[in-house]
Design a protein around this motif. Structure first.
Motif, PDB file in Angstrom:
ATOM      1  N   LEU B 157       8.953   1.530  14.045  1.00  0.00           N
ATOM      2  CA  LEU B 157       7.908   0.686  14.617  1.00  0.00           C
ATOM      3  C   LEU B 157       7.523   1.250  15.971  1.00  0.00           C
ATOM      4  O   LEU B 157       8.386   1.513  16.808  1.00  0.00           O
ATOM      5  CB  LEU B 157       8.412  -0.749  14.715  1.00  0.00           C
ATOM      6  N   GLY B 181       6.329   5.909  10.102  1.00  0.00           N
ATOM      7  CA  GLY B 181       5.806   5.396  11.363  1.00  0.00           C
ATOM      8  C   GLY B 181       4.836   4.254  11.112  1.00  0.00           C
ATOM      9  O   GLY B 181       3.956   4.346  10.262  1.00  0.00           O
ATOM     10  N   ILE B 182       5.005   3.169  11.859  1.00  0.00           N
ATOM     11  CA  ILE B 182       4.172   1.973  11.672  1.00  0.00           C
ATOM     12  C   ILE B 182       3.718   1.453  13.029  1.00  0.00           C
ATOM     13  O   ILE B 182       4.519   1.329  13.958  1.00  0.00           O
ATOM     14  CB  ILE B 182       4.970   0.888  10.917  1.00  0.00           C
ATOM     15  N   ASP B 183       2.449   1.158  13.120  1.00  0.00           N
ATOM     16  CA  ASP B 183       1.881   0.616  14.360  1.00  0.00           C
ATOM     17  C   ASP B 183       2.357  -0.824  14.570  1.00  0.00           C
ATOM     18  O   ASP B 183       2.053  -1.698  13.753  1.00  0.00           O
ATOM     19  CB  ASP B 183       0.355   0.658  14.262  1.00  0.00           C
ATOM     20  N   ALA B 184       3.063  -1.064  15.659  1.00  0.00           N
ATOM     21  CA  ALA B 184       3.584  -2.403  15.963  1.00  0.00           C
ATOM     22  C   ALA B 184       2.799  -3.073  17.083  1.00  0.00           C
ATOM     23  O   ALA B 184       3.207  -4.123  17.563  1.00  0.00           O
ATOM     24  CB  ALA B 184       5.059  -2.313  16.341  1.00  0.00           C
ATOM     25  N   GLY B 212      18.873  -0.051   8.605  1.00  0.00           N
ATOM     26  CA  GLY B 212      17.540   0.259   9.106  1.00  0.00           C
ATOM     27  C   GLY B 212      16.664  -0.948   8.859  1.00  0.00           C
ATOM     28  O   GLY B 212      17.123  -1.963   8.334  1.00  0.00           O
ATOM     29  N   VAL B 213      15.402  -0.828   9.241  1.00  0.00           N
ATOM     30  CA  VAL B 213      14.483  -1.941   9.000  1.00  0.00           C
ATOM     31  C   VAL B 213      13.277  -1.418   8.213  1.00  0.00           C
ATOM     32  O   VAL B 213      12.798  -0.309   8.464  1.00  0.00           O
ATOM     33  CB  VAL B 213      14.048  -2.599  10.331  1.00  0.00           C
ATOM     34  N   ARG B 214      12.872  -2.183   7.235  1.00  0.00           N
ATOM     35  CA  ARG B 214      11.685  -1.829   6.469  1.00  0.00           C
ATOM     36  C   ARG B 214      10.672  -2.960   6.562  1.00  0.00           C
ATOM     37  O   ARG B 214      11.043  -4.125   6.468  1.00  0.00           O
ATOM     38  CB  ARG B 214      12.031  -1.658   4.984  1.00  0.00           C
ATOM     39  N   VAL B 215       9.412  -2.581   6.738  1.00  0.00           N
ATOM     40  CA  VAL B 215       8.333  -3.547   6.610  1.00  0.00           C
ATOM     41  C   VAL B 215       8.018  -3.664   5.120  1.00  0.00           C
ATOM     42  O   VAL B 215       7.583  -2.687   4.495  1.00  0.00           O
ATOM     43  CB  VAL B 215       7.092  -3.103   7.402  1.00  0.00           C
ATOM     44  N   ALA B 216       8.279  -4.843   4.557  1.00  0.00           N
ATOM     45  CA  ALA B 216       8.034  -5.048   3.132  1.00  0.00           C
ATOM     46  C   ALA B 216       6.551  -5.305   2.894  1.00  0.00           C
ATOM     47  O   ALA B 216       5.862  -5.843   3.764  1.00  0.00           O
ATOM     48  CB  ALA B 216       8.864  -6.226   2.615  1.00  0.00           C
ATOM     49  N   ARG B 217       6.091  -4.930   1.721  1.00  0.00           N
ATOM     50  CA  ARG B 217       4.711  -5.129   1.295  1.00  0.00           C
ATOM     51  C   ARG B 217       3.704  -4.233   2.021  1.00  0.00           C
ATOM     52  O   ARG B 217       2.519  -4.547   2.052  1.00  0.00           O
ATOM     53  CB  ARG B 217       4.271  -6.605   1.423  1.00  0.00           C
ATOM     54  N   LEU B 218       4.171  -3.149   2.614  1.00  0.00           N
ATOM     55  CA  LEU B 218       3.240  -2.188   3.218  1.00  0.00           C
ATOM     56  C   LEU B 218       3.337  -0.888   2.434  1.00  0.00           C
ATOM     57  O   LEU B 218       4.266  -0.092   2.621  1.00  0.00           O
ATOM     58  CB  LEU B 218       3.575  -1.945   4.696  1.00  0.00           C
ATOM     59  N   ARG B 223      -0.752   2.258   4.527  1.00  0.00           N
ATOM     60  CA  ARG B 223      -0.198   2.614   5.837  1.00  0.00           C
ATOM     61  C   ARG B 223      -0.939   3.812   6.434  1.00  0.00           C
ATOM     62  O   ARG B 223      -1.280   3.833   7.613  1.00  0.00           O
ATOM     63  CB  ARG B 223       1.292   2.923   5.693  1.00  0.00           C
TER      64      ARG B 223
END
Lengths: 236, 236
Positions: B157, B181-184, B212-218, B223
């Motif tokens: 994030l 990589g995800i825009d937070a 770890g952490v995953r953003v679900a449904r992305l 993305r």
């Protein structure tokens, strides 16, 4: 099917309340969907059920607090400090699940409001000294919870100081398809769960999704084996 | 293979620094692993490489700051306020990735330290007014980063006010197998990324994992399509 528990929802007419009412009723629990205005609670409940035969009933907040064995706080943050003191006696000794996200929004997006107690959940515990407050369900997308044809897909991070109460809420999360209850530590961690909702909201805006959060590398066997299991059979 | 960027790591001898050095070098970037003590940086680098032919070199922090095109802050939080002012000139105009987690630990587990600026990353931005500070990589398990035989498995994030800098760091995260990589959102979200590390640490302790952490449904198409793409080709 787990033993049914009567669930009270305070401020349950909003999106979170509706979604949790539906999912917990689908899991077999009788739900009292509470509102300041019992007429509104009844109307929202009728709309939510849309003819489905589920054990949800619209009531006033005091009845949901009185008769709920487990009580969810799903009102907006700015109502919490006004509403809770009057319900402290009814909630004493009960498991109270605080789902409140104290968020504001400005031009740059969502942000966490300053809460003197550190988090909405810690504020609830301060106002309900006899209750067993648990913080959970912050990251379950309300829109998905309320639509039984869609999967929620999120881990439910659960923070509490009372291990048995935490175990009970982990168990409730596990009963919702697509959700997994995970121990996130003591109640003071609630501030980080509430804060992470600002991240989820920002991600949702950027990518136009209803995101959930998953803990990666946590297999289900391990999760069940090492989770807070003490009170799976305990009545709240 | 993306264009190589020279990466500087300040305080790079710790677990995060070693892991990022290894992964970024494996992605094809020359890495300057910096330490207050250049001798220690060289020794740690030799141990890290273990004979592998990778472009990592141990240097003093000033050289890593001077010669790095993108510079990572991977020292402990309590060093940040002392170290950064002396490097402000060297870092002006550069993309600076703050990975610092301002955490303490007591009997109840990990907790977030009070940072007057709101987060370690915002403190770095205050001390480096000319730099383009980005907060990222808080949730990548150092032990996994540093072991090329294991998969890291986390979303990264990324919070920043500078869109091009954010896009560049999202791109770097994408180059590490198992990371996305995800825009937070803007830099002020860094406080929630840093705070969420306390949740990850508590989960790790409870379940004995490197979560770890995953953003679900992305999904990945979405993305890439909606992420901060502006600067994929920009040199930092």
């Amino acid at each position: 099917m787990p033993d049914p528990l009567t669930i009270g929802l305070l401020g349950g007419t909003g999106p979170q309340g509706r979604g949790l009412a539906l999912r917990l009723a689908l899991a077999g629990h009788p739900v009292l969907l509470g509102s300041r205005d019992p007429g509104r609670a009844a109307a929202v409940t009728a709309e939510l059920l849309a003819g489905r035969d589920l054990p949800v009933r619209g009531v006033g907040n005091p009845e949901a607090a009185d008769r709920g064995e487990v009580v969810f706080l799903v009102f907006p943050y700015d109502g919490q400090a006004a509403v809770l003191p009057g319900l402290a006696a009814a909630l004493a000794g009960k498991v109270v699940v605080d789902v409140v996200n104290p968020l504001g929004v400005d031009q740059a997006g969502p942000y966490l409001l300053e809460v003197p107690e550190g988090s909405a959940a810690e504020q609830a515990q301060a106002l309900l000294p006899g209750a067993r407050v648990v913080a959970a369900f912050h990251h379950a997308a309300p829109r998905l919870l309320a639509d039984p044809d869609r999967q929620v897909e999120t881990d439910v991070l659960v923070a509490a100081d009372d291990e048995a109460a935490k175990a009970l809420v982990v168990g409730l999360a596990d009963q919702i398809p697509g959700c997994r209850g995970i121990d996130a530590g003591p109640l003071r961690q609630a501030r980080h769960l509430e804060g992470f909702t600002a991240v989820i909201v920002a991600v949702n805006r950027r990518y136009k999704i209803h995101a959930g959060v998953r803990v990666a590398r946590l297999g289900d066997d391990r999760r069940r084996r090492l989770g807070p299991a003490a009170a799976r059979k305990e009545r709240p």
